[in-house]
Design an enzyme around this catalytic site. Structure first.
Site, PDB file in Angstrom:
ATOM      1  N   GLY A  94       0.805  -1.206   0.000  1.00 36.96           N
ATOM      2  CA  GLY A  94       0.000   0.000   0.000  1.00 36.96           C
ATOM      3  C   GLY A  94       0.840   1.258   0.000  1.00 36.96           C
ATOM      4  O   GLY A  94       0.516   2.242  -0.673  1.00 36.96           O
ATOM      5  N   ASP A 325      -0.932  -1.016  13.203  1.00 34.98           N
ATOM      6  CA  ASP A 325      -0.227  -2.279  12.957  1.00 34.98           C
ATOM      7  C   ASP A 325       0.102  -3.008  14.255  1.00 34.98           C
ATOM      8  O   ASP A 325       0.522  -4.173  14.221  1.00 34.98           O
ATOM      9  CB  ASP A 325       1.058  -2.030  12.159  1.00 34.98           C
ATOM     10  CG  ASP A 325       0.782  -1.757  10.692  1.00 34.98           C
ATOM     11  OD1 ASP A 325      -0.334  -2.065  10.226  1.00 34.98           O
ATOM     12  OD2 ASP A 325       1.678  -1.226  10.005  1.00 34.98           O
TER      13      ASP A 325
END
Length: 442
Positions: A94, A325
């Protein structure tokens, strides 16, 4: 590929994996610099290799040597649009597709940025309107890849929605100094500010300063002032150790610390981490401390072990909105804590490699750990993970979280699709085995 991880103690010293976030930003800066840059301790995971491939296709000359990547920049070829129309694969990264969209828009030629695997389902529509406002053409497929751009990009004033990701903002900040005009970028609802700080620090290492005004303006926007007509300088750059990956090793120390699986005071020490890093995931230290884990920082090494005196890990509350994350390692930590832990920021999990909140709930449920989502909060009822079979669902961090949970579990855990760790850390299972006593991976 299926890998089975069994219960084991965790102790020892190990180097942190190199940061793909730091690596990809450095690759972009080196592409834009006239002359040879040297990237030391490089990340060569799949995402980083995608960035190197894109940079090479845009004109950079890249040489890989043991422990070093040399990049001969190509700002002239880039700005001239040499090579005509290009189609470039960003793999499943990404950051790569969002960051290189503005950089590719510097070219007065068409560039198509392609996606593979899970990236094909991740939103990229946020790149179009700002690039078009700055003079480039840009189109996506209903907000999904591929991204088609054609420049030249020019400077000016533009507003960017930073609420879902800061990755496109990173690309704009990198590209705009190469235009002939000064620019002001207003980032509204900015998330993951630490990653923007990492971008600015990397640019600084390559000779570019950006002025940042943290006083919220209209719509709560943070403004970045970028002087145009600048040129990047080549740099001798050391890629940072990765706090995102290190979080799994530190959690392993907290939940399974102790020599050879005993309840002793064994710790896992992760070397090569900058305690002053802008990487948001260094906040794992705060979560570990709140859980009662033993944590120590000594220079570039961070160690974590079980609570002192044989106490149990306790439930914790943590805000992960700026470090989404961390959700997978936090769930692995909470799975071994007494009580119900709460982690806020679930909304940031949309658009990751998987529907990460749903996958964490489903796969940890198979291990007997209740994970529930309500609004923007995830709750995890701790206990002891049992053995079972889980599916990583193509998400590298899910595979890693399941492996760490298995160390402190009651039986072996089969992890299907384990090869997905190559996205960020190809040697993850080998490195985890180095700190597992006895080693229990097969």
């Amino acid at each position: 590929m299926t890998i089975t991880v069994g219960p084991s103690g965790a102790a020892g010293r190990i180097a942190a994996p190199p940061s793909k976030s730091s690596m990809q930003r450095a690759v972009a800066c080196a592409l834009l610099a006239e002359g040879e840059s040297i990237l030391r301790a490089p990340s060569l995971c799949a995402d980083s290799l995608a960035a190197l491939s894109v940079a090479e296709a845009l004109g950079a000359r890249i040489t890989r040597e043991p422990g070093v990547v040399r990049i001969e920049g190509a700002p002239g070829r880039l700005l001239a649009g040499e090579g005509g129309g290009l189609s470039l694969s960003c793999g499943e990264s990404g950051l790569c597709i969002r960051m290189f969209a503005p950089i590719a828009a510097l070219r007065p030629a068409a560039t198509t940025l392609l996606a593979e695997g899970s990236l094909a389902r991740r939103a990229v529509g946020m790149v179009a309107a700002p690039l078009e406002a700055l003079g480039a053409r840009c189109a996506t497929e209903g907000d999904l890849p591929p991204v088609r751009v054609r420049g030249p990009l020019r400077g000016g004033r533009v507003v960017v929605d930073g609420s879902s990701s800061s990755q496109f903002l990173t690309g704009l900040l990198l590209a705009l100094p190469m235009t002939g005009e000064d620019s002001v970028v207003e980032a509204r609802g900015l998330s993951s500010r630490g990653y923007v700080d990492l971008t600015l620090a990397t640019m600084r290492a390559f000779g570019i300063e950006v002025e940042r005004d943290d006083r919220p303006g209209a719509g709560g926007a943070i403004a970045f002032a970028i002087a145009g007509g600048r040129r990047y300088r080549p740099a001798d750059f050391r890629v940072e150790g990765d706090w995102s990956g290190a979080a799994f090793l530190l959690v392993a120390g907290a939940v399974a610390g102790g020599p050879a699986g005993t309840s002793g005071e064994g710790t896992v020490a992760v070397e090569g981490l900058d305690p002053r890093s802008a990487q948001p995931d260094r906040a794992i230290v705060d979560a570990l401390r709140e859980s009662g884990a033993s944590v120590a920082l000594a220079g570039a090494a961070v160690s974590a072990g079980p609570p002192a005196g044989g106490a149990a890990l306790r439930a914790f509350s943590f805000d992960a909105r700026d470090c989404p994350d961390l959700f997978p390692p936090l769930v692995a930590l909470a799975a071994r804590c007494e009580g119900v832990s709460r982690v806020r920021g679930v909304g940031r999990l949309r658009g990751k490699e998987s529907d990460r909140a749903a996958v964490l709930a489903r796969e940890f449920g198979k291990l007997g750990i209740a994970v529930e989502v309500s609004g923007d909060e995830m709750t995890i009822r701790g206990g002891r993970p049992r053995g079972g079979a889980v599916d990583a669902r193509g998400d590298h961090r899910i595979a890693m979280a399941a492996a760490v949970a298995a160390l402190a579990g009651s039986g072996p855990v089969e992890i299907g699709g384990a090869e997905c760790v190559a996205k960020s850390w190809p040697s993850f299972f080998e490195d985890l085995a180095r700190i597992s006593h006895p080693a229990s991976m097969y």
